[in-house]
Scaffold this motif. Structure first.
Motif, PDB file in Angstrom:
ATOM      1  N   SER A  78      11.910   4.465 -12.086  1.00  0.00           N
ATOM      2  CA  SER A  78      11.395   5.764 -12.533  1.00  0.00           C
ATOM      3  C   SER A  78      11.235   6.683 -11.320  1.00  0.00           C
ATOM      4  CB  SER A  78      10.040   5.572 -13.211  1.00  0.00           C
ATOM      5  OG  SER A  78       9.084   5.117 -12.259  1.00  0.00           O
ATOM      6  N   TYR A  79      11.051   7.991 -11.584  1.00  0.00           N
ATOM      7  CA  TYR A  79      10.850   8.942 -10.482  1.00  0.00           C
ATOM      8  C   TYR A  79       9.626   8.539  -9.663  1.00  0.00           C
ATOM      9  CZ  TYR A  79       9.563  13.144  -7.937  1.00  0.00           C
ATOM     10  OH  TYR A  79       9.203  14.007  -6.948  1.00  0.00           O
ATOM     11  N   LYS A  80       8.582   8.092 -10.372  1.00  0.00           N
ATOM     12  CA  LYS A  80       7.323   7.701  -9.711  1.00  0.00           C
ATOM     13  C   LYS A  80       7.565   6.515  -8.764  1.00  0.00           C
ATOM     14  CE  LYS A  80       2.650   6.092 -10.795  1.00  0.00           C
ATOM     15  NZ  LYS A  80       1.745   5.634 -11.862  1.00  0.00           N
ATOM     16  N   ASP A  81       8.320   5.504  -9.254  1.00  0.00           N
ATOM     17  CA  ASP A  81       8.602   4.313  -8.429  1.00  0.00           C
ATOM     18  C   ASP A  81       9.500   4.665  -7.239  1.00  0.00           C
ATOM     19  OD1 ASP A  81       7.074   2.656  -9.973  1.00  0.00           O
ATOM     20  OD2 ASP A  81       8.742   1.883 -11.173  1.00  0.00           O
ATOM     21  N   GLN A  82      10.486   5.547  -7.485  1.00  0.00           N
ATOM     22  CA  GLN A  82      11.391   5.974  -6.412  1.00  0.00           C
ATOM     23  C   GLN A  82      10.613   6.681  -5.309  1.00  0.00           C
ATOM     24  OE1 GLN A  82      14.808   5.225  -6.367  1.00  0.00           O
ATOM     25  NE2 GLN A  82      14.534   5.888  -4.228  1.00  0.00           N
ATOM     26  N   ARG A  83       9.672   7.532  -5.742  1.00  0.00           N
ATOM     27  CA  ARG A  83       8.832   8.272  -4.790  1.00  0.00           C
ATOM     28  C   ARG A  83       7.941   7.308  -4.006  1.00  0.00           C
ATOM     29  NH1 ARG A  83       8.742  12.198  -1.461  1.00  0.00           N
ATOM     30  NH2 ARG A  83       6.812  13.396  -1.310  1.00  0.00           N
ATOM     31  N   ALA A  84       7.378   6.306  -4.720  1.00  0.00           N
ATOM     32  CA  ALA A  84       6.517   5.304  -4.075  1.00  0.00           C
ATOM     33  C   ALA A  84       7.294   4.514  -3.028  1.00  0.00           C
ATOM     34  CB  ALA A  84       5.941   4.356  -5.127  1.00  0.00           C
ATOM     35  N   LEU A  85       8.552   4.184  -3.356  1.00  0.00           N
ATOM     36  CA  LEU A  85       9.399   3.425  -2.432  1.00  0.00           C
ATOM     37  C   LEU A  85       9.620   4.194  -1.128  1.00  0.00           C
ATOM     38  CD1 LEU A  85      11.034   0.788  -2.236  1.00  0.00           C
ATOM     39  CD2 LEU A  85      12.977   2.010  -3.206  1.00  0.00           C
ATOM     40  N   GLU A  86       9.670   5.545  -1.227  1.00  0.00           N
ATOM     41  CA  GLU A  86       9.879   6.381  -0.046  1.00  0.00           C
ATOM     42  C   GLU A  86       8.599   6.509   0.792  1.00  0.00           C
ATOM     43  OE1 GLU A  86      11.198  10.048  -1.719  1.00  0.00           O
ATOM     44  OE2 GLU A  86      13.094   9.213  -2.474  1.00  0.00           O
ATOM     45  N   LEU A  87       7.419   6.571   0.106  1.00  0.00           N
ATOM     46  CA  LEU A  87       6.152   6.826   0.805  1.00  0.00           C
ATOM     47  C   LEU A  87       5.445   5.560   1.299  1.00  0.00           C
ATOM     48  CD1 LEU A  87       4.663   9.571  -1.566  1.00  0.00           C
ATOM     49  CD2 LEU A  87       5.708   9.921   0.679  1.00  0.00           C
ATOM     50  N   LEU A  88       5.709   4.426   0.647  1.00  0.00           N
ATOM     51  CA  LEU A  88       4.959   3.199   0.961  1.00  0.00           C
ATOM     52  C   LEU A  88       5.073   2.736   2.419  1.00  0.00           C
ATOM     53  CD1 LEU A  88       5.353   1.082  -2.304  1.00  0.00           C
ATOM     54  CD2 LEU A  88       3.198   1.652  -1.171  1.00  0.00           C
ATOM     55  N   PRO A  89       6.259   2.778   3.070  1.00  0.00           N
ATOM     56  CA  PRO A  89       6.324   2.322   4.475  1.00  0.00           C
ATOM     57  C   PRO A  89       5.334   3.052   5.380  1.00  0.00           C
ATOM     58  CG  PRO A  89       8.530   2.554   3.586  1.00  0.00           C
ATOM     59  CD  PRO A  89       7.597   3.131   2.553  1.00  0.00           C
ATOM     60  N   GLN A  90       5.202   4.380   5.168  1.00  0.00           N
ATOM     61  CA  GLN A  90       4.275   5.177   5.984  1.00  0.00           C
ATOM     62  C   GLN A  90       2.828   4.776   5.684  1.00  0.00           C
ATOM     63  OE1 GLN A  90       5.092   9.377   5.649  1.00  0.00           O
ATOM     64  NE2 GLN A  90       3.284   9.958   6.824  1.00  0.00           N
ATOM     65  N   GLU A  91       2.518   4.574   4.388  1.00  0.00           N
ATOM     66  CA  GLU A  91       1.160   4.195   3.994  1.00  0.00           C
ATOM     67  C   GLU A  91       0.795   2.803   4.554  1.00  0.00           C
ATOM     68  OE1 GLU A  91       0.876   4.421  -0.230  1.00  0.00           O
ATOM     69  OE2 GLU A  91       1.389   6.565  -0.305  1.00  0.00           O
ATOM     70  N   ILE A  92       1.753   1.891   4.513  1.00  0.00           N
ATOM     71  CA  ILE A  92       1.517   0.524   5.025  1.00  0.00           C
ATOM     72  C   ILE A  92       1.252   0.555   6.521  1.00  0.00           C
ATOM     73  CG2 ILE A  92       2.681  -1.684   5.478  1.00  0.00           C
ATOM     74  CD1 ILE A  92       4.049  -1.277   2.679  1.00  0.00           C
ATOM     75  N   GLU A  93       2.026   1.376   7.240  1.00  0.00           N
ATOM     76  CA  GLU A  93       1.839   1.501   8.687  1.00  0.00           C
ATOM     77  C   GLU A  93       0.451   2.049   9.008  1.00  0.00           C
ATOM     78  OE1 GLU A  93       4.018   3.664  12.498  1.00  0.00           O
ATOM     79  OE2 GLU A  93       5.032   3.644  10.557  1.00  0.00           O
ATOM     80  N   GLY A  94       0.020   3.044   8.195  1.00  0.00           N
ATOM     81  CA  GLY A  94      -1.312   3.630   8.393  1.00  0.00           C
ATOM     82  C   GLY A  94      -2.420   2.602   8.165  1.00  0.00           C
ATOM     83  N   LEU A  95      -2.238   1.751   7.137  1.00  0.00           N
ATOM     84  CA  LEU A  95      -3.238   0.719   6.847  1.00  0.00           C
ATOM     85  C   LEU A  95      -3.292  -0.326   7.953  1.00  0.00           C
ATOM     86  CD1 LEU A  95      -2.596   0.269   3.014  1.00  0.00           C
ATOM     87  CD2 LEU A  95      -4.778   0.933   4.049  1.00  0.00           C
ATOM     88  N   GLU A  96      -2.138  -0.669   8.530  1.00  0.00           N
ATOM     89  CA  GLU A  96      -2.099  -1.632   9.644  1.00  0.00           C
ATOM     90  C   GLU A  96      -2.925  -1.120  10.829  1.00  0.00           C
ATOM     91  OE1 GLU A  96       2.057  -2.061  10.335  1.00  0.00           O
ATOM     92  OE2 GLU A  96       2.277  -3.777   8.975  1.00  0.00           O
ATOM     93  N   MET A  97      -2.782   0.166  11.137  1.00  0.00           N
ATOM     94  CA  MET A  97      -3.537   0.763  12.249  1.00  0.00           C
ATOM     95  C   MET A  97      -5.032   0.781  11.943  1.00  0.00           C
ATOM     96  SD  MET A  97      -0.916   3.881  13.189  1.00  0.00           S
ATOM     97  CE  MET A  97      -1.969   4.602  14.435  1.00  0.00           C
ATOM     98  N   ARG A  98      -5.354   1.061  10.679  1.00  0.00           N
ATOM     99  CA  ARG A  98      -6.767   1.113  10.279  1.00  0.00           C
ATOM    100  C   ARG A  98      -7.421  -0.272  10.366  1.00  0.00           C
ATOM    101  NH1 ARG A  98      -8.359   2.836   4.283  1.00  0.00           N
ATOM    102  NH2 ARG A  98     -10.628   2.507   4.366  1.00  0.00           N
ATOM    103  N   ILE A  99      -6.668  -1.306   9.959  1.00  0.00           N
ATOM    104  CA  ILE A  99      -7.169  -2.679  10.018  1.00  0.00           C
ATOM    105  C   ILE A  99      -7.460  -3.079  11.462  1.00  0.00           C
ATOM    106  CG2 ILE A  99      -6.482  -5.119   9.739  1.00  0.00           C
ATOM    107  CD1 ILE A  99      -5.050  -4.167   7.118  1.00  0.00           C
ATOM    108  N   LYS A 100      -6.544  -2.750  12.380  1.00  0.00           N
ATOM    109  CA  LYS A 100      -6.737  -3.068  13.803  1.00  0.00           C
ATOM    110  C   LYS A 100      -7.989  -2.382  14.347  1.00  0.00           C
ATOM    111  CE  LYS A 100      -1.893  -3.954  14.987  1.00  0.00           C
ATOM    112  NZ  LYS A 100      -0.687  -3.426  15.637  1.00  0.00           N
ATOM    113  N   ARG A 101      -8.183  -1.101  13.954  1.00  0.00           N
ATOM    114  CA  ARG A 101      -9.348  -0.346  14.435  1.00  0.00           C
ATOM    115  C   ARG A 101     -10.650  -0.988  13.943  1.00  0.00           C
ATOM    116  NH1 ARG A 101     -12.251   3.287  11.915  1.00  0.00           N
ATOM    117  NH2 ARG A 101     -10.680   3.747  10.322  1.00  0.00           N
ATOM    118  N   LEU A 102     -10.688  -1.368  12.652  1.00  0.00           N
ATOM    119  CA  LEU A 102     -11.902  -1.980  12.079  1.00  0.00           C
ATOM    120  C   LEU A 102     -12.204  -3.342  12.705  1.00  0.00           C
ATOM    121  CD1 LEU A 102     -11.304  -1.046   8.332  1.00  0.00           C
ATOM    122  CD2 LEU A 102     -13.195  -0.230   9.755  1.00  0.00           C
TER     123      LEU A 102
END
Length: 641
Positions: free
Chosen positions: A570-594
């Motif tokens: 779906s359009y929603k899933d296609q969009r998620a596939l494009e945005l998820l790598p950036q979101e995952i990278e952001g969460l990795e940095m946040r986990i390290k900081r915490l």
């Protein structure tokens, strides 16, 4: 760091030194096996370490606030206590810690006092150390593995000795201690229970000191072996195989009076070295196959059935009877059936026992193993089928030692018609010359049977058994209550015995060493024959169980995948596939900081340790969910082209 030390301890009993000027230091994280002859002072040593045995001289020194838990050979319980009550009692301290943690957590939401923060950290570490975050799951796991579900509401006084031992073990696994003392913990346990106990003891974060004659148990657990002999202690670094090698070196330097023991030790060491190497190789092979299977099964589920069939085919080919018709038939059973109450012990049992067979009867407690022995002995009947018995002289050994007359001394037992000679397998020997092989000193010849310890009586009974002429030996749990030296002697005689041996045992090491064939009671009346070692059978059984688990896992994943599978993203899933790598990278940095904030007292005292910990946990959950979502979308995108 030494948790407990004994300095120059002496303990006497009826003017005899049990332990003389012994010293011992138990370090943090050690797992020490205590071995020695029956009656040598092993249990006394444990009681002295526990602090519940008086001593004549010496000093016992412990680390401040040292917590010790102790399981005696024969456990005791308060009168009228139920199985469930006993387990609940052992959880008391852990439940108090959970309750207090909840209270501290609530108080920290109002105030971030250092005292509260420290208490929260201490309680969390305590619960974590005892792996007790999910207490209910742990309790259910222990109850299931020790088969206590049907006994939950029974009063412990009404249980058998073996059932009581399992309740006591369930309790001890929840005890909060720095040092755990166990006296013969594997007695009355079947193989699956022993393996479960091994895993649990290895995962405990405490020091361990245990008495055992189970040689695989010692090899798998011990980081050091202590031998109690002639009122002294000798320490050997490593497990059972290391103990054998170092003990052999010691005996070589001593006089010829140790030649019998030296011969036994050398034989044992060679056998164990080969066996351990083979077991490690099999285990590594199984782990590799399971890992490869898990990966391949994701794309090709049919490979699981293929591997199961191959394993069964290998076992079947290995378990074919070959070249056995030229031997004398001792027992022949056709469609033998027996039940006890509503429980079927064995059914459709077809069995041929020949003159030189070495057969181990194995399986869970209560499955019918001893009942089959009694049927073969003619002491018990069966419900249907046919049993033929040839002209066979049977020697029978059980734990009741019925062959011994308590009023006689050892010399009278072996020479009832007088004299001091005994006939052993076509050899006429002096009684002492023969009994020396069973580790009896000369002065024991005039001792009454009634004055001997349980282990010494077992040695006399075994020595007497081997003076008789038999076609078949039937042994029911022959290694129970025997020390390792006596088991070695028993094994040597059984290996050289030219007749048939039929025995029931839970001792994996003993079965591996003696049996050429297994009769496995698998439950529900099913009995199967196997021409393989017990260790190989158990490894195969584990492998088949793991295949079944992978099969269920793959089937569940495929079902979920099929339910979710659309024709295109779906359009929603296609969009998620494009945005998820950036979101995952952001969460990795946040986990390290915490994680850095949690390790810095200045920050966590300011922001609140609970607040940071909760945020980190939530962040990790979100990270895992997004990672799983990304991989799933990637897979779907690739499969849809």
């Amino acid at each position: 760091m030494a948790l407990l030390s004994l300095f120059e301890i002496t303990k006497t009993y009826e003017h005899k030194d049990i332990l003389k000027n012994i010293s011992l230091s138990i370090q943090e994280g050690e797992r020490i096996a205590v071995v020695g002859k029956n009656g040598s002072g092993k249990s006394t040593l444990l009681k002295i370490i526990m602090g519940c045995e008086d001593i004549e001289s010496g000093e016992r020194v412990t680390l401040g606030n040292l917590q010790i838990a102790y399981l005696p050979q024969i456990p005791s319980f308060p009168r009228g206590m139920s199985v469930e009550g006993a387990i609940e009692e052992s959880l008391d301290e852990l439940k108090k810690a959970h309750t207090r943690l909840e209270i501290v957590n609530l108080e920290l939401q109002k105030s971030q006092e250092k005292k509260l923060l420290d208490e929260y950290a201490t309680l969390s570490a305590y619960i974590d150390r005892h792996n007790a975050w999910d207490l209910n799951a742990r309790v259910e796991e222990v109850i299931a593995h020790f088969e206590l579900e049907d006994l939950r509401h029974r009063v412990i006084d009404t249980l058998s000795g073996g059932e009581q031992k399992r309740v006591a073990l369930s309790q001890i696994l929840f005890k909060q201690c720095d040092l755990l003392l166990l006296d013969e913990p594997t007695n009355h346990l079947d193989v699956e229970m022993v393996e479960f106990l091994e895993q649990k003891l290895l995962s405990l974060k405490c020091s361990l000191l245990f008495i055992s004659h189970d040689r695989y148990f010692i090899e798998n657990l011990a980081t050091r072996v202590i031998e109690v002999e002639n009122a002294k202690l000798t320490s050997f670094e490593g497990g059972y195989s290391s103990y054998l090698a170092k003990k052999e070196e010691m005996l070589r330097a001593l006089s010829k009076e140790h030649e019998v023991l030296l011969k036994l030790l050398k034989s044992e060491e060679e056998w164990l070295r080969r066996g351990v190497r083979a077991r490690l190789k099999r285990n590594e092979g199984r782990k590799k196959r399971i890992f490869e299977m898990r990966e391949k099964a994701k794309t090709n589920p049919s490979i699981i059935n293929k591997m199961k069939l191959e394993l069964e085919r290998e076992r079947k080919a290995f378990n074919q009877e070959e070249g056995r018709n030229n031997k004398k038939m001792l027992f022949e059973a056709h469609n033998l059936y027996k039940k006890l109450g509503d429980k079927v012990l064995f059914q459709d049992l077809n069995l041929r026992i020949l003159q030189r067979d070495k057969i181990a009867i194995v399986g869970k407690n209560g499955s019918g193993k001893s009942s089959l022995l009694k049927v073969l002995l003619g002491e018990s009947g069966y419900d249907s089928g046919e049993l033929k018995r040839g002209e066979v002289r049977i020697g029978y050994f059980d734990q009741h030692r019925a062959m011994l007359d308590e009023s006689k001394d050892i010399l009278e037992t072996f020479c009832p018609n007088g004299g001091d000679r005994v006939q052993v397998r076509d050899k006429n020997m002096h009684v002492y010359g023969y009994l020396k092989n069973f580790l009896f000193p000369k002065e024991f010849l005039t001792q009454k049977i009634s004055q001997l310890s349980g282990g010494e009586k077992n040695r006399v009974a075994l020595a007497l058994l081997f003076t008789k002429e038999y076609d078949c030996l039937i042994l029911d749990e022959p290694t129970n209550d025997l020390d390792i030296n006596t088991i070695n002697i028993l094994e040597e005689y059984l290996q050289s015995f030219e007749g048939c041996i039929l025995f029931v045992s839970h001792d994996r090491y003993f079965v591996d060493k003696i049996a050429q064939k297994l009769l496995v009671f698998e439950g529900g009346g099913k009995v199967v024959e196997r021409y393989e070692s017990y260790s190989e059978y158990l490894e195969d059984k584990k492998e088949l169980l793991e295949y079944a688990l992978i099969e269920k896992e793959v089937a569940r994943e495929q079902k979920e995948k099929k339910a979710k599978s659309p024709t295109k993203l779906s359009y929603k899933d296609q969009r998620a596939l494009e945005l998820l790598p950036q979101e995952i990278e952001g969460l990795e940095m946040r986990i390290k900081r915490l994680e850095l904030e949690l390790s810095d007292p200045k920050i966590y005292e300011q922001k609140g340790i609970v607040s940071i910990a909760n945020e980190l946990e939530e962040c990790k959950r979100e990270y895992e969910a997004k990672l799983e979502q990304y991989f799933e979308l990637m897979e779907r995108s690739e499969s849809l082209g």
